[in-house]
Scaffold this motif. Structure first.
Motif, PDB file in Angstrom:
ATOM      1  N   LEU A 175       0.828  -1.204   0.000  1.00 42.12           N
ATOM      2  CA  LEU A 175       0.000   0.000   0.000  1.00 42.12           C
ATOM      3  C   LEU A 175       0.864   1.256   0.000  1.00 42.12           C
ATOM      4  O   LEU A 175       0.566   2.242  -0.699  1.00 42.12           O
ATOM      5  N   LEU A 176       1.956   1.234   0.765  1.00 45.58           N
ATOM      6  CA  LEU A 176       2.864   2.376   0.795  1.00 45.58           C
ATOM      7  C   LEU A 176       3.523   2.586  -0.566  1.00 45.58           C
ATOM      8  O   LEU A 176       3.710   3.736  -1.009  1.00 45.58           O
ATOM      9  N   ALA A 177       3.869   1.474  -1.226  1.00 47.98           N
ATOM     10  CA  ALA A 177       4.516   1.593  -2.530  1.00 47.98           C
ATOM     11  C   ALA A 177       3.594   2.232  -3.565  1.00 47.98           C
ATOM     12  O   ALA A 177       4.062   2.893  -4.509  1.00 47.98           O
ATOM     13  N   LYS A 178       2.289   2.029  -3.406  1.00 41.36           N
ATOM     14  CA  LYS A 178       1.330   2.591  -4.362  1.00 41.36           C
ATOM     15  C   LYS A 178       0.902   4.013  -3.999  1.00 41.36           C
ATOM     16  O   LYS A 178       0.182   4.653  -4.770  1.00 41.36           O
ATOM     17  N   THR A 179       1.299   4.493  -2.836  1.00 35.08           N
ATOM     18  CA  THR A 179       0.873   5.823  -2.384  1.00 35.08           C
ATOM     19  C   THR A 179       1.730   6.907  -3.041  1.00 35.08           C
ATOM     20  O   THR A 179       2.963   6.821  -3.050  1.00 35.08           O
ATOM     21  N   LYS A 180       1.065   7.915  -3.572  1.00 31.30           N
ATOM     22  CA  LYS A 180       1.760   9.050  -4.194  1.00 31.30           C
ATOM     23  C   LYS A 180       1.361  10.326  -3.456  1.00 31.30           C
ATOM     24  O   LYS A 180       0.199  10.723  -3.477  1.00 31.30           O
ATOM     25  N   ILE A 181       2.312  10.955  -2.823  1.00 34.34           N
ATOM     26  CA  ILE A 181       2.079  12.171  -2.052  1.00 34.34           C
ATOM     27  C   ILE A 181       2.988  13.274  -2.600  1.00 34.34           C
ATOM     28  O   ILE A 181       4.220  13.090  -2.671  1.00 34.34           O
ATOM     29  N   ASP A 182       2.363  14.378  -3.008  1.00 34.88           N
ATOM     30  CA  ASP A 182       3.196  15.492  -3.477  1.00 34.88           C
ATOM     31  C   ASP A 182       3.668  16.310  -2.290  1.00 34.88           C
ATOM     32  O   ASP A 182       3.278  16.080  -1.145  1.00 34.88           O
ATOM     33  N   GLY A 183       4.500  17.263  -2.541  1.00 37.58           N
ATOM     34  CA  GLY A 183       5.141  18.012  -1.475  1.00 37.58           C
ATOM     35  C   GLY A 183       4.433  19.271  -1.070  1.00 37.58           C
ATOM     36  O   GLY A 183       5.056  20.132  -0.428  1.00 37.58           O
ATOM     37  N   LYS A 184       3.146  19.462  -1.393  1.00 39.33           N
ATOM     38  CA  LYS A 184       2.416  20.670  -1.044  1.00 39.33           C
ATOM     39  C   LYS A 184       1.309  20.351  -0.051  1.00 39.33           C
ATOM     40  O   LYS A 184       0.634  19.337  -0.148  1.00 39.33           O
ATOM     41  N   CYS A 185       1.096  21.294   0.894  1.00 40.63           N
ATOM     42  CA  CYS A 185       0.042  21.133   1.884  1.00 40.63           C
ATOM     43  C   CYS A 185      -1.315  21.400   1.240  1.00 40.63           C
ATOM     44  O   CYS A 185      -1.458  22.297   0.399  1.00 40.63           O
ATOM     45  N   LEU A 186      -2.317  20.621   1.627  1.00 38.33           N
ATOM     46  CA  LEU A 186      -3.648  20.742   1.040  1.00 38.33           C
ATOM     47  C   LEU A 186      -4.565  21.686   1.805  1.00 38.33           C
ATOM     48  O   LEU A 186      -5.691  21.947   1.381  1.00 38.33           O
ATOM     49  N   VAL A 187      -4.134  22.178   2.947  1.00 40.58           N
ATOM     50  CA  VAL A 187      -4.959  23.096   3.718  1.00 40.58           C
ATOM     51  C   VAL A 187      -5.046  24.437   2.977  1.00 40.58           C
ATOM     52  O   VAL A 187      -4.032  24.977   2.508  1.00 40.58           O
ATOM     53  N   LYS A 188      -6.260  24.958   2.888  1.00 43.89           N
ATOM     54  CA  LYS A 188      -6.484  26.201   2.148  1.00 43.89           C
ATOM     55  C   LYS A 188      -5.706  27.351   2.792  1.00 43.89           C
ATOM     56  O   LYS A 188      -5.775  27.581   3.988  1.00 43.89           O
ATOM     57  N   GLY A 189      -4.969  28.030   1.977  1.00 43.37           N
ATOM     58  CA  GLY A 189      -4.187  29.167   2.432  1.00 43.37           C
ATOM     59  C   GLY A 189      -2.820  28.817   2.964  1.00 43.37           C
ATOM     60  O   GLY A 189      -2.060  29.700   3.367  1.00 43.37           O
ATOM     61  N   SER A 191       0.781  27.088   2.099  1.00 41.76           N
ATOM     62  CA  SER A 191       1.652  26.660   0.999  1.00 41.76           C
ATOM     63  C   SER A 191       2.980  26.130   1.505  1.00 41.76           C
ATOM     64  O   SER A 191       3.970  26.095   0.772  1.00 41.76           O
ATOM     65  N   GLU A 192       3.026  25.746   2.782  1.00 41.48           N
ATOM     66  CA  GLU A 192       4.262  25.237   3.362  1.00 41.48           C
ATOM     67  C   GLU A 192       4.601  23.860   2.774  1.00 41.48           C
ATOM     68  O   GLU A 192       3.711  23.074   2.439  1.00 41.48           O
ATOM     69  N   PRO A 193       5.888  23.566   2.660  1.00 41.54           N
ATOM     70  CA  PRO A 193       6.281  22.249   2.128  1.00 41.54           C
ATOM     71  C   PRO A 193       5.963  21.134   3.133  1.00 41.54           C
ATOM     72  O   PRO A 193       5.931  21.353   4.348  1.00 41.54           O
ATOM     73  N   VAL A 194       5.755  19.963   2.584  1.00 43.36           N
ATOM     74  CA  VAL A 194       5.427  18.771   3.397  1.00 43.36           C
ATOM     75  C   VAL A 194       6.691  17.937   3.582  1.00 43.36           C
ATOM     76  O   VAL A 194       7.427  17.681   2.618  1.00 43.36           O
ATOM     77  N   SER A 195       6.918  17.532   4.790  1.00 47.94           N
ATOM     78  CA  SER A 195       8.068  16.673   5.106  1.00 47.94           C
ATOM     79  C   SER A 195       7.588  15.414   5.820  1.00 47.94           C
ATOM     80  O   SER A 195       6.453  15.335   6.302  1.00 47.94           O
ATOM     81  N   LEU A 196       8.492  14.438   5.886  1.00 42.95           N
ATOM     82  CA  LEU A 196       8.170  13.154   6.523  1.00 42.95           C
ATOM     83  C   LEU A 196       8.656  13.139   7.969  1.00 42.95           C
ATOM     84  O   LEU A 196       9.740  13.642   8.285  1.00 42.95           O
ATOM     85  N   ILE A 207       4.385   6.601   9.532  1.00 43.65           N
ATOM     86  CA  ILE A 207       5.001   7.633   8.697  1.00 43.65           C
ATOM     87  C   ILE A 207       3.953   8.727   8.507  1.00 43.65           C
ATOM     88  O   ILE A 207       2.824   8.449   8.087  1.00 43.65           O
ATOM     89  N   ILE A 208       4.343   9.949   8.814  1.00 49.21           N
ATOM     90  CA  ILE A 208       3.401  11.075   8.789  1.00 49.21           C
ATOM     91  C   ILE A 208       3.924  12.141   7.829  1.00 49.21           C
ATOM     92  O   ILE A 208       5.085  12.565   7.934  1.00 49.21           O
ATOM     93  N   TRP A 209       3.062  12.511   6.882  1.00 51.54           N
ATOM     94  CA  TRP A 209       3.371  13.614   5.955  1.00 51.54           C
ATOM     95  C   TRP A 209       2.761  14.882   6.570  1.00 51.54           C
ATOM     96  O   TRP A 209       1.534  14.992   6.701  1.00 51.54           O
ATOM     97  N   MET A 210       3.603  15.841   6.963  1.00 55.70           N
ATOM     98  CA  MET A 210       3.123  17.006   7.691  1.00 55.70           C
ATOM     99  C   MET A 210       3.941  18.233   7.271  1.00 55.70           C
ATOM    100  O   MET A 210       5.157  18.144   7.068  1.00 55.70           O
ATOM    101  N   LYS A 214       2.204  22.054  11.042  1.00 55.83           N
ATOM    102  CA  LYS A 214       1.603  20.901  11.712  1.00 55.83           C
ATOM    103  C   LYS A 214       0.310  20.430  11.037  1.00 55.83           C
ATOM    104  O   LYS A 214      -0.510  19.768  11.672  1.00 55.83           O
ATOM    105  N   HIS A 215       0.141  20.785   9.781  1.00 56.92           N
ATOM    106  CA  HIS A 215      -1.001  20.255   9.039  1.00 56.92           C
ATOM    107  C   HIS A 215      -0.633  18.870   8.506  1.00 56.92           C
ATOM    108  O   HIS A 215       0.343  18.737   7.763  1.00 56.92           O
ATOM    109  N   ILE A 216      -1.411  17.870   8.908  1.00 55.11           N
ATOM    110  CA  ILE A 216      -1.117  16.488   8.491  1.00 55.11           C
ATOM    111  C   ILE A 216      -1.808  16.205   7.163  1.00 55.11           C
ATOM    112  O   ILE A 216      -3.031  16.343   7.041  1.00 55.11           O
ATOM    113  N   LYS A 217      -1.006  15.825   6.189  1.00 56.18           N
ATOM    114  CA  LYS A 217      -1.548  15.529   4.868  1.00 56.18           C
ATOM    115  C   LYS A 217      -1.879  14.045   4.698  1.00 56.18           C
ATOM    116  O   LYS A 217      -2.867  13.687   4.063  1.00 56.18           O
ATOM    117  N   HIS A 218      -1.045  13.162   5.279  1.00 59.93           N
ATOM    118  CA  HIS A 218      -1.270  11.719   5.097  1.00 59.93           C
ATOM    119  C   HIS A 218      -0.567  10.960   6.218  1.00 59.93           C
ATOM    120  O   HIS A 218       0.454  11.416   6.754  1.00 59.93           O
TER     121      HIS A 218
END
Length: 652
Positions: A175-189, A191-196, A207-210, A214-218
């Protein structure tokens, strides 16, 4: 056994010509080393084949190639090789220094029927050893790429020694291998980069994409989550530790050494109490129901024996087990705590016996019970169960008889009795096997007093008015070995007479006439050590559960078929007994399947999924729990810790 005359095959070198370098000499005897080592037997075979057929260079090369392929199997076991000199020397001093003297000798090798017999350690018979499934050298090392990291130097050792390890399920990795996460936060307004980032809970990895706000994307977890947030890997690890007979502290220490994240001791204890032990109890009750159904309407002979959790008179637990005589299936088992017998360990076996027997008689038609010569159990059977035949284990009786003979032979005037000890014990086994009544036993048993004096016929039998005689045929000198005939009426013969006519032995003969043995129960009691060692203390429910696991394991292995050789014969394993100093063979059984484990794990998972309360709640002790009687097995309650600290004095 085969005997090969060597003198006719090749010329034996003279004694003065033999050197160490000739062990690896070539066929020309020039002492040069060769690429392959050829044993003496192969040298004989090649020599004989060269005499029958003319050799060519092509045939020589092919033979050498085949010899190189068979190099690993060319060794002759020196323990199966014997050399005997067959030439009789008339004048040893003259012939031994004669330059032309060549001795005639035979080489004797073990027969081919021994090639399929393997050596086995005693522990392998209990645990079962899987066949070698391949070594690391068989793994193809050509798989390299960006996703595969190789550690080839000690500078990179931190990736192996210091890296954190977790338990991950294959489906979660896919499931992790099939997951595609881009580096942008999805919270409106935002634009901070997402890190692991990573987080460890029990044996699981998150594994947390945030983003930096502190906005958690995945999120991703290495294990599936059960209801109320329990990680399935933690539950399966706890179930595997208990069901395999392991100890949590040792397995947790192993995980600590390899930096493998592991559930805590408290989590394991709660899962064991809430899910594991109840599932084991349920599985055992289902098994007993099937067994009782199989023996419904049949007369049953039960074998019974007790096992203490520690030696001496300080045991806390006693496990009493009963087994059906013909099928060797366990039909009842109870564990008792000394708090249930007024904290007296000596009463545990009798109480356990009575509980198992009452339970068995409520479901089975018990006509006979076989135990050791326990005095309390014997008195109980006479008083409360006179309708049930009570027999004693023949092995214990023979063992006690052997001890008496050895003790008597320690006397200065009776030393010659020790050479007859094994024969006397064997004679006792024979008498119990063929005799159906006390009179028949006495006729055969007392005959040993005449046999040891080389008197094999006597005027009056001990059980009837007819003449008596030994039942063996004509004796050969080899039958006596190094034993001496005893003098009739002498000190040694008188000591044996006292043993043969021992009042207690003769009064108990009726216990042995059915010729029963509890040997399989002794094997099972030893098998319990795999699940409940005597060096660790367990709570009453856990100790009972571990004994049940041993019984379930024994159930699956008691009817295992024997492995077969290619020709259909039974495969054997050699095992050495340190006590007897002898080698013996046992049938090699098929591998254990542990069929009960899959059903047990399903029950454990079901209990968790159907439990709305979880594990975080107050535990009420069951009504039958011995801890309700007393919180400790000590004869008095403990004082406060502060008081003990104040009273403590050291000698140093």
């Amino acid at each position: 056994m085969i005997s090969t005359p060597v003198a006719a095959q090749f010329k034996v070198p003279k004694l003065a010509e033999l050197t160490v370098s000739e062990i690896s000499a070539d066929s020309n005897g020039n002492g040069s080393t060769t690429e392959t080592a050829v044993s003496g037997i192969e040298e004989m075979e090649s020599s004989s084949s060269s005499q029958d057929k003319p050799s060519t260079s092509e045939k020589g090369i092919s033979q050498r190639t085949r010899m190189e392929k068979k190099l690993m199997s060319s060794f002759v076991d020196p323990l199966s090789l014997s050399i005997s000199i067959t030439h009789e020397i008339d004048n040893e001093e003259d012939d031994i220094y004669d330059e032309d003297y060549v001795p005639e000798f035979d080489l004797t090798l073990g027969g081919e029927q021994n090639t399929d017999i393997e050596d086995v350690a005693g522990g392998d018979l209990v645990w079962g050893v899987d066949a070698d499934e391949g070594s690391e050298e068989e793994i193809i090392d050509s798989f390299t790429g960006p996703g595969i990291r190789q550690v080839l130097t000690m500078e990179e050792s931190a990736s192996v020694l210091e890296a954190e390890k977790v338990i991950a399920f294959e489906e979660q990795l896919l499931l992790l291998a099939k997951t595609k996460i881009d580096g942008k936060c999805l919270v409106k307004g935002c634009s901070e980069p997402v890190s692991l980032s990573t987080k460890y809970i029990g044996s699981a990895l998150y594994i947390i994409w945030m983003c930096t706000k502190k906005h958690i994307k995945h999120r991703w977890c290495s294990q599936p989550l059960l209801n109320m947030g329990l990680h399935s890997g933690d539950l399966m690890l706890s179930a595997a530790i208990l069901s395999s007979g392991n100890n949590f502290s040792k397995v947790a220490l192993m995980a600590r050494f390899m930096k493998l994240h592991f559930p805590s001791q408290s989590s394991f204890t709660r899962m064991q109490r809430t899910y594991l032990v109840p599932a084991i109890d349920e599985t055992w009750e289902e098994h007993l129901e099937i067994i009782r159904r199989d023996f419904t309407g049949k007369d049953v002979v039960l074998l019974g024996d007790g096992r203490m959790d520690s030696p001496g008179h300080c045991a806390q637990y006693c496990t009493y087990t009963m087994m059906e005589n013909n099928t060797k299936k366990i039909v009842g088992m109870k564990t008792l705590d000394k708090r249930e017998t007024e904290k007296k360990s000596t009463n545990l076996e009798k109480a356990g016996y009575q509980r198992v027997l009452e339970d068995a008689r409520a479901n089975l038609n018990v006509i006979e019970v076989v135990t050791d010569a326990h005095l309390q159990i014997g008195a109980l059977m006479k008083r409360q169960y006179p309708q049930v035949k009570h027999s004693h284990d023949i092995w214990h009786a023979a063992k006690n008889l052997g001890k008496k003979v050895i003790a008597a032979s320690q006397e200065k005037t009776s030393k010659d009795l020790s050479s007859w000890s094994q024969d006397i014990v064997n004679h006792f086994w024979h008498c119990c096997k063929i005799a159906n009544t006390y009179t028949e036993f006495l006729e055969v048993w007392c005959g040993v007093l005449h046999h040891v004096t080389n008197e094999h016929e006597w005027a009056l039998s001990y059980g009837s008015m007819s003449a008596g005689s030994c039942s063996h045929g004509e004796l050969e000198d080899c039958d006596r070995a190094d034993k001496k005939w005893l003098e009739k009426g002498g000190p040694v013969h008188s000591a044996l007479t006292r043993i043969v006519f021992d009042k207690r032995l003769l009064n108990n003969v009726h216990y042995y006439l059915n010729f029963r043995s509890t040997a399989n129960l002794e094997i099972f009691n030893n098998h319990i050590l795999m699940y409940a060692t005597k060096r660790i203390s367990y709570s009453p429910p856990v100790y009972r559960a571990r004994n049940i696991l041993a019984a379930l394991d024994y159930k699956d292995s008691v009817d295992l078929p024997s492995e077969r050789n290619k020709d259909g014969t039974i495969r054997y394993q050699r095992t050495y007994s340190k006590k007897s100093g002898r080698w013996t063979v046992v049938e090699k059984k098929a591998k254990k399947s542990y069929e009960h484990i899959s059903g047990l794990f399903q029950k454990i998972l079901k209990l968790r999924l159907e439990n709305p309360r979880g594990m975080q709640h107050t535990v009420d002790l069951p009504l039958q729990d011995p801890r309700r009687i007393s919180s400790t097995i000590a004869p008095k309650m403990p004082p406060p810790t502060a008081e003990l600290v104040a009273q403590k004095k050291s000698r140093f």
